[in-house]
Design a protein around this motif. Sequence first.
Motif, PDB file in Angstrom:
ATOM      1  N   GLN A   1      -3.667  27.747 -56.681  1.00  0.00           N
ATOM      2  CA  GLN A   1      -2.991  26.987 -57.733  1.00  0.00           C
ATOM      3  C   GLN A   1      -1.891  26.105 -57.145  1.00  0.00           C
ATOM      4  OE1 GLN A   1      -1.784  30.053 -60.458  1.00  0.00           O
ATOM      5  NE2 GLN A   1      -3.901  30.668 -60.813  1.00  0.00           N
ATOM      6  N   LEU A   2      -1.135  26.689 -56.178  1.00  0.00           N
ATOM      7  CA  LEU A   2      -0.080  25.914 -55.514  1.00  0.00           C
ATOM      8  C   LEU A   2      -0.680  24.708 -54.794  1.00  0.00           C
ATOM      9  CD1 LEU A   2       2.451  28.376 -53.830  1.00  0.00           C
ATOM     10  CD2 LEU A   2       2.990  26.393 -55.256  1.00  0.00           C
ATOM     11  N   GLY A   3      -1.759  24.976 -54.043  1.00  0.00           N
ATOM     12  CA  GLY A   3      -2.404  23.920 -53.274  1.00  0.00           C
ATOM     13  C   GLY A   3      -2.893  22.801 -54.176  1.00  0.00           C
ATOM     14  N   THR A   4      -3.404  23.182 -55.342  1.00  0.00           N
ATOM     15  CA  THR A   4      -3.925  22.179 -56.271  1.00  0.00           C
ATOM     16  C   THR A   4      -2.829  21.213 -56.720  1.00  0.00           C
ATOM     17  OG1 THR A   4      -5.310  23.988 -57.050  1.00  0.00           O
ATOM     18  CG2 THR A   4      -5.427  21.921 -58.271  1.00  0.00           C
ATOM     19  N   LEU A   5      -1.585  21.768 -56.802  1.00  0.00           N
ATOM     20  CA  LEU A   5      -0.458  20.922 -57.189  1.00  0.00           C
ATOM     21  C   LEU A   5      -0.297  19.739 -56.243  1.00  0.00           C
ATOM     22  CD1 LEU A   5       2.461  23.366 -58.165  1.00  0.00           C
ATOM     23  CD2 LEU A   5       1.180  21.811 -59.648  1.00  0.00           C
ATOM     24  N   PHE A   6      -0.582  19.989 -54.965  1.00  0.00           N
ATOM     25  CA  PHE A   6      -0.352  18.962 -53.947  1.00  0.00           C
ATOM     26  C   PHE A   6      -1.516  17.977 -53.819  1.00  0.00           C
ATOM     27  CE2 PHE A   6       2.583  22.288 -52.500  1.00  0.00           C
ATOM     28  CZ  PHE A   6       3.728  21.538 -52.363  1.00  0.00           C
ATOM     29  N   VAL A   7      -2.637  18.308 -54.459  1.00  0.00           N
ATOM     30  CA  VAL A   7      -3.829  17.481 -54.260  1.00  0.00           C
ATOM     31  C   VAL A   7      -3.606  15.990 -54.535  1.00  0.00           C
ATOM     32  CG1 VAL A   7      -6.146  17.032 -55.173  1.00  0.00           C
ATOM     33  CG2 VAL A   7      -5.512  19.337 -54.439  1.00  0.00           C
ATOM     34  N   PRO A   8      -2.914  15.632 -55.644  1.00  0.00           N
ATOM     35  CA  PRO A   8      -2.728  14.201 -55.897  1.00  0.00           C
ATOM     36  C   PRO A   8      -2.042  13.471 -54.747  1.00  0.00           C
ATOM     37  CG  PRO A   8      -2.012  15.502 -57.784  1.00  0.00           C
ATOM     38  CD  PRO A   8      -2.331  16.473 -56.697  1.00  0.00           C
ATOM     39  N   VAL A   9      -1.102  14.163 -54.073  1.00  0.00           N
ATOM     40  CA  VAL A   9      -0.372  13.516 -52.980  1.00  0.00           C
ATOM     41  C   VAL A   9      -1.163  13.552 -51.678  1.00  0.00           C
ATOM     42  CG1 VAL A   9       1.858  13.410 -51.809  1.00  0.00           C
ATOM     43  CG2 VAL A   9       1.690  14.456 -54.073  1.00  0.00           C
ATOM     44  N   LEU A  10      -1.868  14.672 -51.450  1.00  0.00           N
ATOM     45  CA  LEU A  10      -2.493  14.857 -50.156  1.00  0.00           C
ATOM     46  C   LEU A  10      -3.949  14.373 -50.088  1.00  0.00           C
ATOM     47  CD1 LEU A  10      -1.010  18.335 -49.122  1.00  0.00           C
ATOM     48  CD2 LEU A  10      -0.266  16.046 -48.461  1.00  0.00           C
ATOM     49  N   ALA A  11      -4.594  14.249 -51.239  1.00  0.00           N
ATOM     50  CA  ALA A  11      -5.984  13.773 -51.228  1.00  0.00           C
ATOM     51  C   ALA A  11      -6.120  12.378 -50.594  1.00  0.00           C
ATOM     52  CB  ALA A  11      -6.565  13.781 -52.643  1.00  0.00           C
ATOM     53  N   PRO A  12      -5.204  11.447 -50.887  1.00  0.00           N
ATOM     54  CA  PRO A  12      -5.338  10.117 -50.262  1.00  0.00           C
ATOM     55  C   PRO A  12      -5.255  10.149 -48.732  1.00  0.00           C
ATOM     56  CG  PRO A  12      -3.749  10.057 -52.068  1.00  0.00           C
ATOM     57  CD  PRO A  12      -4.072  11.496 -51.824  1.00  0.00           C
ATOM     58  N   ILE A  13      -4.745  11.235 -48.145  1.00  0.00           N
ATOM     59  CA  ILE A  13      -4.714  11.291 -46.688  1.00  0.00           C
ATOM     60  C   ILE A  13      -5.709  12.329 -46.171  1.00  0.00           C
ATOM     61  CG2 ILE A  13      -2.364  10.415 -46.491  1.00  0.00           C
ATOM     62  CD1 ILE A  13      -1.361  13.211 -46.084  1.00  0.00           C
ATOM     63  N   GLY A  14      -6.653  12.741 -47.026  1.00  0.00           N
ATOM     64  CA  GLY A  14      -7.761  13.568 -46.576  1.00  0.00           C
ATOM     65  C   GLY A  14      -7.439  15.031 -46.357  1.00  0.00           C
ATOM     66  N   ILE A  15      -6.390  15.535 -47.004  1.00  0.00           N
ATOM     67  CA  ILE A  15      -6.026  16.941 -46.816  1.00  0.00           C
ATOM     68  C   ILE A  15      -6.340  17.720 -48.086  1.00  0.00           C
ATOM     69  CG2 ILE A  15      -4.101  18.530 -46.398  1.00  0.00           C
ATOM     70  CD1 ILE A  15      -2.818  16.335 -44.679  1.00  0.00           C
ATOM     71  N   ASP A  16      -7.166  18.797 -47.954  1.00  0.00           N
ATOM     72  CA  ASP A  16      -7.560  19.561 -49.146  1.00  0.00           C
ATOM     73  C   ASP A  16      -6.539  20.653 -49.461  1.00  0.00           C
ATOM     74  OD1 ASP A  16      -7.959  21.707 -47.461  1.00  0.00           O
ATOM     75  OD2 ASP A  16     -10.130  21.478 -47.379  1.00  0.00           O
ATOM     76  N   GLU A  17      -6.807  21.416 -50.540  1.00  0.00           N
ATOM     77  CA  GLU A  17      -5.790  22.362 -51.012  1.00  0.00           C
ATOM     78  C   GLU A  17      -5.569  23.529 -50.046  1.00  0.00           C
ATOM     79  OE1 GLU A  17      -8.600  21.782 -52.695  1.00  0.00           O
ATOM     80  OE2 GLU A  17      -9.678  23.688 -52.662  1.00  0.00           O
ATOM     81  N   LYS A  18      -6.604  23.882 -49.278  1.00  0.00           N
ATOM     82  CA  LYS A  18      -6.412  24.990 -48.331  1.00  0.00           C
ATOM     83  C   LYS A  18      -5.459  24.590 -47.210  1.00  0.00           C
ATOM     84  CE  LYS A  18     -10.426  27.840 -48.981  1.00  0.00           C
ATOM     85  NZ  LYS A  18     -11.676  28.368 -48.454  1.00  0.00           N
TER      86      LYS A  18
END
Lengths: 598, 82
Positions: free
Chosen positions: A481-498
């Motif tokens: 759940q925590l990782g999912t929070l970061f997805v909007p910021v980290l997805a554009p740089i190719g980093i997944d929730e894990k």
Amino acid sequence: MKRIALLGMPNTGKSTLFNRLTGSSARVANWAGVTVDLSSAKILLGGHIAEMVDLPGIYDLHGFSDDEKVVRHLLEGHPIDLLAIVVNATQIERQLPLVLQVRSLGLPAVLLLNMADEAKRNGVEVDCARLAAHLGMPVVLLSAKYGLGQVEAMRVLAQALADASDVGPARRAQLQAVLSDDVRIEQETAAMMAEAVTLPLQLPEQVSDRIDRLALHPWLGLPLFFLAMLLLFQAVFWIGGPLQQGLTWLFDQLRQLALEPVAAQLPDFFHGLLLDGVYAGFVTVAAFVPLIVLFFFFMALVEDSGYLARAAFLTDALMAKLGLDGRSFVMVLMGFGCNVPAVMGTRMMRARPLRLLSMLVIPLSLCSARLQVFLFIVSAIFAPMQAPWVIFGFYLASFLTMIVTALLFRGRFKSSEPFVVELPPWRVPTLRQVAMRGWLEVRHFLSRATRFIVLGVIAIWLLTNLPLGAAPGSTDTLAGQLGTLFVPVLAPIGIDEKLAIALMFGFVAKEVMIGAFAVIYGMSGDALSQEFARSMDWVQAVSFMLFTLIYTPCISTIATIKTESKSAAFATLAVLWPLALAWLTSFVFYQGMRQILA
Amino acid sequence: MLHMKSKNHLLSELIPGQEALISAVHADEALHHRLAALGFRIGNRIQLMRRGRWAGPLHVRLGATDVMLRQTEADLISVSPQ
């Protein structure tokens, strides 16, 4: 012809005054009994020609520095008719004792209070008449810089010189008496030195010079230094690589043969926490310890040999263009081991802006903790032939981020720190010495790292396994759940929730990250590497590593920056700037590569 | 008693290998102390060993002590070449 000697502490404007009073007629001359050349000039005072001598600046008439000895020897050996004592009026409190020391010589004297303009600005007021009465000598306020009070000074000097009677035997005796103690101490020191101490007068053309001719060579010096560093890293991996693999095998055997049978009796929850959490996380990190130890030992070797000081010499001109200096470069190199001692090392810089700029740059150096993460990922994703070059590329990227940071911030942190550094002779470091230094660094590093690693991997295991019943590592867990929070910021740089979870814990200490991989993916060793290779391509991996390289200093480094800078605002800048730079760098790389490869 | 000596130069004007005697140090108090501690004192013999590339620092030798300092600091030190 009568003689006036100008005496005072260094930087009282004594020489400026001398030049003003004498015009350009001064010449440098050698005085009998005195080892140095002194300026002297003839000046017209009250209708008579007098000679004026500029004595070296001294802090203490009875001191034993070379300058202080020179002044005493001159006063002893040459007749002086009048002493003009120059004092910086703003610092009169600190300089008055010297005036009193000089007065006790019994020679006619005049006190010239220089820098009257500055004193006035600083609110220092001197009642000259009162001071003169106390001292028993005329006192004149003047400013040599602007020529204020110069006429008055000339008049007083002329008057005092006219009043000064010949230096009779009684006066000579008083002078000798005052200085006799110092003369005795000088002689005794010289006698003892001659008998008991051998000083190398001029060192013979030694090996050190010959090494310097190569190591500090105008063209070869810098390439040779980088070649030496490259060989050092090669040696670390060449020796450390097999050790790391051996250790991994050993930890694996230990788990299968000893720990699994014992832990089999435990409930599932504790079995998982202890073996998949604490043990798997810890040994993944611990396997890198031989590499780190070797790295610190080699760094100690380079430092003790005197090569690091040479690096400061070689790089100073380039660092100056970045608003830094040669010592900043040395600290950056130390930072490749660990950022914390490197940040502390900036203490030797006095100018605060230079220190701050260095502290902003140092955390960008690829420390050994980050190196562990990169070694792990690079060996999982890239072919063995490519791996060393990828690692080398990250060192380049590390330097580039530092250059960009320095260029952007050098205007904000401007300084004019003097660069005067001792260059130690080349030394052959003894094994014991290197082992001691290396061991101290290693212990420091391990105590810092282990504290966070054990706590970190426990926290990560709990986050990836709670609430009970959720599939470990899935998006249902707290971590997911925590990782999912970061997805909007980290997805554009190719980093997944894990990987986002790993980054969160890397903020605590970077080496926790590989421990975190083991826990998050629920596997270790080769299985973990294969899972990595399967779940991401090389563009994602490099983007992730770039982000890891830059994103923020670890907690220990941030705490050190806060303590050393004594500024929460600066510590905040030292966290936020790298974070912004990291995201931008990864974004440009990831999106750029996706465009190119599309 | 007085005889003329060679004119004063700045330390930064020496050529590599040249020796000189220090004749004056024009630094502020903090730097003055630091320089004195390293051996930059009036009357001491000093030798310029080399200059760094790209207007880099000067490598000088004072007795048994080697020191590097920037051009800016070397401009504060007057010497009389020997």
